[in-house]
Design a protein around this motif. Sequence first.
Motif, PDB file in Angstrom:
ATOM      1  N   GLY A 104      -9.904  -3.065   1.770  1.00  0.00           N
ATOM      2  CA  GLY A 104     -10.229  -1.924   2.625  1.00  0.00           C
ATOM      3  C   GLY A 104     -11.234  -2.335   3.669  1.00  0.00           C
ATOM      4  O   GLY A 104     -11.190  -3.455   4.184  1.00  0.00           O
ATOM      5  N   HIS A 105     -12.128  -1.437   3.975  1.00  0.00           N
ATOM      6  CA  HIS A 105     -13.103  -1.671   5.034  1.00  0.00           C
ATOM      7  C   HIS A 105     -14.433  -2.149   4.446  1.00  0.00           C
ATOM      8  O   HIS A 105     -14.688  -1.989   3.267  1.00  0.00           O
ATOM      9  CB  HIS A 105     -13.330  -0.396   5.829  1.00  0.00           C
ATOM     10  CG  HIS A 105     -12.070   0.300   6.203  1.00  0.00           C
ATOM     11  ND1 HIS A 105     -11.283  -0.093   7.264  1.00  0.00           N
ATOM     12  CD2 HIS A 105     -11.425   1.336   5.624  1.00  0.00           C
ATOM     13  CE1 HIS A 105     -10.230   0.687   7.338  1.00  0.00           C
ATOM     14  NE2 HIS A 105     -10.278   1.567   6.354  1.00  0.00           N
ATOM     15  N   SER A 126     -12.862   3.496  -6.396  1.00  0.00           N
ATOM     16  CA  SER A 126     -13.257   3.704  -5.001  1.00  0.00           C
ATOM     17  C   SER A 126     -14.653   3.147  -4.815  1.00  0.00           C
ATOM     18  O   SER A 126     -15.501   3.305  -5.703  1.00  0.00           O
ATOM     19  CB  SER A 126     -13.310   5.193  -4.669  1.00  0.00           C
ATOM     20  OG  SER A 126     -12.028   5.684  -4.456  1.00  0.00           O
ATOM     21  N   ARG A 140       0.797  -1.229   0.000  1.00  0.00           N
ATOM     22  CA  ARG A 140       0.000   0.000   0.000  1.00  0.00           C
ATOM     23  C   ARG A 140       0.836   1.289   0.000  1.00  0.00           C
ATOM     24  O   ARG A 140       0.291   2.375  -0.117  1.00  0.00           O
ATOM     25  CB  ARG A 140      -0.962   0.007   1.198  1.00  0.00           C
ATOM     26  CG  ARG A 140      -2.070  -1.013   1.105  1.00  0.00           C
ATOM     27  CD  ARG A 140      -3.218  -0.574   0.213  1.00  0.00           C
ATOM     28  NE  ARG A 140      -3.948   0.542   0.769  1.00  0.00           N
ATOM     29  CZ  ARG A 140      -4.246   1.654   0.091  1.00  0.00           C
ATOM     30  NH1 ARG A 140      -3.868   1.812  -1.148  1.00  0.00           N
ATOM     31  NH2 ARG A 140      -4.924   2.628   0.672  1.00  0.00           N
ATOM     32  N   HIS A 175      -6.824  -1.396   9.336  1.00  0.00           N
ATOM     33  CA  HIS A 175      -7.299  -2.205   8.206  1.00  0.00           C
ATOM     34  C   HIS A 175      -7.257  -3.681   8.569  1.00  0.00           C
ATOM     35  O   HIS A 175      -6.422  -4.107   9.365  1.00  0.00           O
ATOM     36  CB  HIS A 175      -6.448  -1.938   6.968  1.00  0.00           C
ATOM     37  CG  HIS A 175      -6.603  -0.547   6.439  1.00  0.00           C
ATOM     38  ND1 HIS A 175      -5.759   0.477   6.796  1.00  0.00           N
ATOM     39  CD2 HIS A 175      -7.530  -0.011   5.627  1.00  0.00           C
ATOM     40  CE1 HIS A 175      -6.157   1.590   6.196  1.00  0.00           C
ATOM     41  NE2 HIS A 175      -7.239   1.317   5.489  1.00  0.00           N
ATOM     42  N   ASN A 229      -8.447  -6.333  -7.347  1.00  0.00           N
ATOM     43  CA  ASN A 229      -7.187  -6.506  -6.640  1.00  0.00           C
ATOM     44  C   ASN A 229      -7.049  -5.527  -5.475  1.00  0.00           C
ATOM     45  O   ASN A 229      -5.962  -5.025  -5.201  1.00  0.00           O
ATOM     46  CB  ASN A 229      -6.047  -6.272  -7.669  1.00  0.00           C
ATOM     47  CG  ASN A 229      -4.705  -6.691  -7.127  1.00  0.00           C
ATOM     48  OD1 ASN A 229      -4.638  -7.613  -6.297  1.00  0.00           O
ATOM     49  ND2 ASN A 229      -3.653  -6.011  -7.540  1.00  0.00           N
ATOM     50  N   GLY A 230      -8.156  -5.247  -4.826  1.00  0.00           N
ATOM     51  CA  GLY A 230      -8.127  -4.218  -3.790  1.00  0.00           C
ATOM     52  C   GLY A 230      -8.588  -4.735  -2.444  1.00  0.00           C
ATOM     53  O   GLY A 230      -8.487  -5.929  -2.145  1.00  0.00           O
ATOM     54  N   ARG A 261     -17.967   2.651  -1.921  1.00  0.00           N
ATOM     55  CA  ARG A 261     -18.584   2.944  -0.630  1.00  0.00           C
ATOM     56  C   ARG A 261     -19.875   2.152  -0.561  1.00  0.00           C
ATOM     57  O   ARG A 261     -20.574   1.982  -1.572  1.00  0.00           O
ATOM     58  CB  ARG A 261     -18.935   4.433  -0.490  1.00  0.00           C
ATOM     59  CG  ARG A 261     -17.744   5.364  -0.496  1.00  0.00           C
ATOM     60  CD  ARG A 261     -16.884   5.237   0.762  1.00  0.00           C
ATOM     61  NE  ARG A 261     -15.803   6.210   0.757  1.00  0.00           N
ATOM     62  CZ  ARG A 261     -14.625   6.030   0.165  1.00  0.00           C
ATOM     63  NH1 ARG A 261     -14.359   4.900  -0.469  1.00  0.00           N
ATOM     64  NH2 ARG A 261     -13.714   6.969   0.210  1.00  0.00           N
ATOM     65  N   SER A 285     -13.851   1.082   0.476  1.00  0.00           N
ATOM     66  CA  SER A 285     -12.715   0.301  -0.027  1.00  0.00           C
ATOM     67  C   SER A 285     -12.272   0.853  -1.368  1.00  0.00           C
ATOM     68  O   SER A 285     -12.844   1.806  -1.889  1.00  0.00           O
ATOM     69  CB  SER A 285     -13.110  -1.172  -0.142  1.00  0.00           C
ATOM     70  OG  SER A 285     -14.110  -1.315  -1.128  1.00  0.00           O
ATOM     71  N   GLY A 286     -11.216   0.257  -1.895  1.00  0.00           N
ATOM     72  CA  GLY A 286     -10.692   0.729  -3.168  1.00  0.00           C
ATOM     73  C   GLY A 286      -9.960  -0.378  -3.876  1.00  0.00           C
ATOM     74  O   GLY A 286      -9.719  -1.458  -3.313  1.00  0.00           O
ATOM     75  N   GLY A 287      -9.619  -0.114  -5.111  1.00  0.00           N
ATOM     76  CA  GLY A 287      -8.873  -1.099  -5.876  1.00  0.00           C
ATOM     77  C   GLY A 287      -8.273  -0.447  -7.092  1.00  0.00           C
ATOM     78  O   GLY A 287      -8.412   0.772  -7.296  1.00  0.00           O
ATOM     79  N   GLU A 288      -7.591  -1.246  -7.884  1.00  0.00           N
ATOM     80  CA  GLU A 288      -6.982  -0.700  -9.096  1.00  0.00           C
ATOM     81  C   GLU A 288      -7.091  -1.702 -10.227  1.00  0.00           C
ATOM     82  O   GLU A 288      -7.315  -2.898 -10.003  1.00  0.00           O
ATOM     83  CB  GLU A 288      -5.523  -0.316  -8.828  1.00  0.00           C
ATOM     84  CG  GLU A 288      -4.731  -1.411  -8.173  1.00  0.00           C
ATOM     85  CD  GLU A 288      -3.401  -0.935  -7.602  1.00  0.00           C
ATOM     86  OE1 GLU A 288      -3.344   0.166  -7.010  1.00  0.00           O
ATOM     87  OE2 GLU A 288      -2.424  -1.683  -7.749  1.00  0.00           O
TER      88      GLU A 288
HETATM   89  P1  5GP Z   1     -10.498   5.764  -1.055  1.00  0.00           P
HETATM   90  O1  5GP Z   1     -11.713   5.424  -1.836  1.00  0.00           O
HETATM   91  O2  5GP Z   1     -10.765   6.848  -0.060  1.00  0.00           O
HETATM   92  O3  5GP Z   1      -9.308   6.004  -1.912  1.00  0.00           O
HETATM   93  O4  5GP Z   1     -10.139   4.468  -0.206  1.00  0.00           O
HETATM   94  C1  5GP Z   1     -10.973   4.008   0.803  1.00  0.00           C
HETATM   95  C2  5GP Z   1     -10.298   2.874   1.542  1.00  0.00           C
HETATM   96  O5  5GP Z   1     -10.128   1.782   0.636  1.00  0.00           O
HETATM   97  C3  5GP Z   1      -8.891   3.184   2.028  1.00  0.00           C
HETATM   98  O6  5GP Z   1      -8.932   3.646   3.341  1.00  0.00           O
HETATM   99  C4  5GP Z   1      -8.215   1.845   1.951  1.00  0.00           C
HETATM  100  O7  5GP Z   1      -8.529   1.117   3.090  1.00  0.00           O
HETATM  101  C5  5GP Z   1      -8.905   1.126   0.829  1.00  0.00           C
HETATM  102  N1  5GP Z   1      -8.196   1.142  -0.461  1.00  0.00           N
HETATM  103  C6  5GP Z   1      -8.197   2.126  -1.394  1.00  0.00           C
HETATM  104  N2  5GP Z   1      -7.502   1.760  -2.481  1.00  0.00           N
HETATM  105  C7  5GP Z   1      -7.048   0.509  -2.243  1.00  0.00           C
HETATM  106  C8  5GP Z   1      -6.259  -0.431  -2.987  1.00  0.00           C
HETATM  107  O8  5GP Z   1      -5.839  -0.191  -4.121  1.00  0.00           O
HETATM  108  N3  5GP Z   1      -6.000  -1.628  -2.387  1.00  0.00           N
HETATM  109  C9  5GP Z   1      -6.461  -1.929  -1.145  1.00  0.00           C
HETATM  110  N4  5GP Z   1      -6.154  -3.113  -0.622  1.00  0.00           N
HETATM  111  N5  5GP Z   1      -7.201  -1.084  -0.424  1.00  0.00           N
HETATM  112  C10 5GP Z   1      -7.497   0.114  -0.941  1.00  0.00           C
END
Ligand code: 5GP
Length: 355
Positions: free
Chosen positions: A317-318, A296, A113, A134, A314-315, A298, A322-325
Amino acid sequence: MKILNASTSISAIIDSRKVEEAMDAIRSSRNIVITTHLSPDGDALGASLALYSFLKRQGKSPRIIVPNSIPYFLRWMEGAGEIEVYEYHPPAGQRILAAADLIFCLDYNIIKRVGPMGPYIENSAATKVLIDHHLLPGDGFDILISHPEISSTSELLFRFLNQAGEYNRLTKVEAECIYCGMMTDTGGFTYNSGDPEIYEIISLLLRKGVDKDDIYSKVFHNYSETRFRLLGFTLSQRMEVYPDQHSALLHLSREDQSHFQFSKGDTEGFVNYPLSIKDIIFSTFIRADEELIKLSFRSQKSFPCNEFAAEFFNGGGHLNASGGEFYGSFEEAVRIYKEGLATYRDKLKSAFNEE
Ligand code: 5GP
Ligand code: MN
């Protein structure tokens, strides 16, 4: 070893041996470095800057290194100007990490991260202290203070300092940074913030002179005109609503962003807006970044948006944030999202229908 005495009635949830070990590590270290995750947010920066101020009061000369830039609406926090941004000058960051004897890892659970500076943390001989909320903390930390049940790392840092008997000495600046982190990670105490002790902690922070309305304004009423217009455009032109799945999608391509004088951080928080629509419990924001597609998520109720992020992007979070890429085309990311929605249809329906 010092006997630890919490100075308030806030419950001592952190294993007191870990608090002692971390405080001992602080006492015996010369070069202390604080690190956070990629795209540091209010929680990561709030916890870092509060700890930074605390360490300075202990006579230390700490450094904060973050992987990439700090959103403009968080730069008011005291000490923000002293933060080093790894991406701007990697060799400098590498030297600081190599010379560290103690590294704090704040608001992330796994080294991945922190992006490209991760290996330099991993390979450093320093003692590594994780303070994070986390799920599923990774390996490689010497002192692991991981509490996913706590709504923000900033709250956890408060609890840490409180358990170390430091509440009375906590400064207004530290209280402001902690408050900012608690506020931003709960969307202004609108989600993930039902624990009554959160409000007891807020009360203790207010007693330090924190002006909470002023902090709210600095963070949430700080849109540039272009950012505000971009939000309007995104909501009116780039939103799709799927009523059957109680879901909504926002998406912005590179081209869309180029029409606005887009700067990093401009879309922060956009993903929260579709949850204001009646009966929508899952919101997704897909944005094309320079080299990848960033997502992102929610959610509300028990719908696990972190599972969705993990399964398709591949992400993680909570549960509700949460988030991913995604490495591929923008269109492909949208297609996978839609397939994902179909797969999760029943789960969305049952989460929506629960009490
Ligand atoms: P945000 O949408 O604000 O960027 O991310 C919200 C939450 O998602 C972050 O606090 C983090 O816990 C989780 N998160 C965001 N991007 C990623 C990611 O690429 N991989 C993982 N494992 N968690 C992520
Ligand atoms: Mn956080």
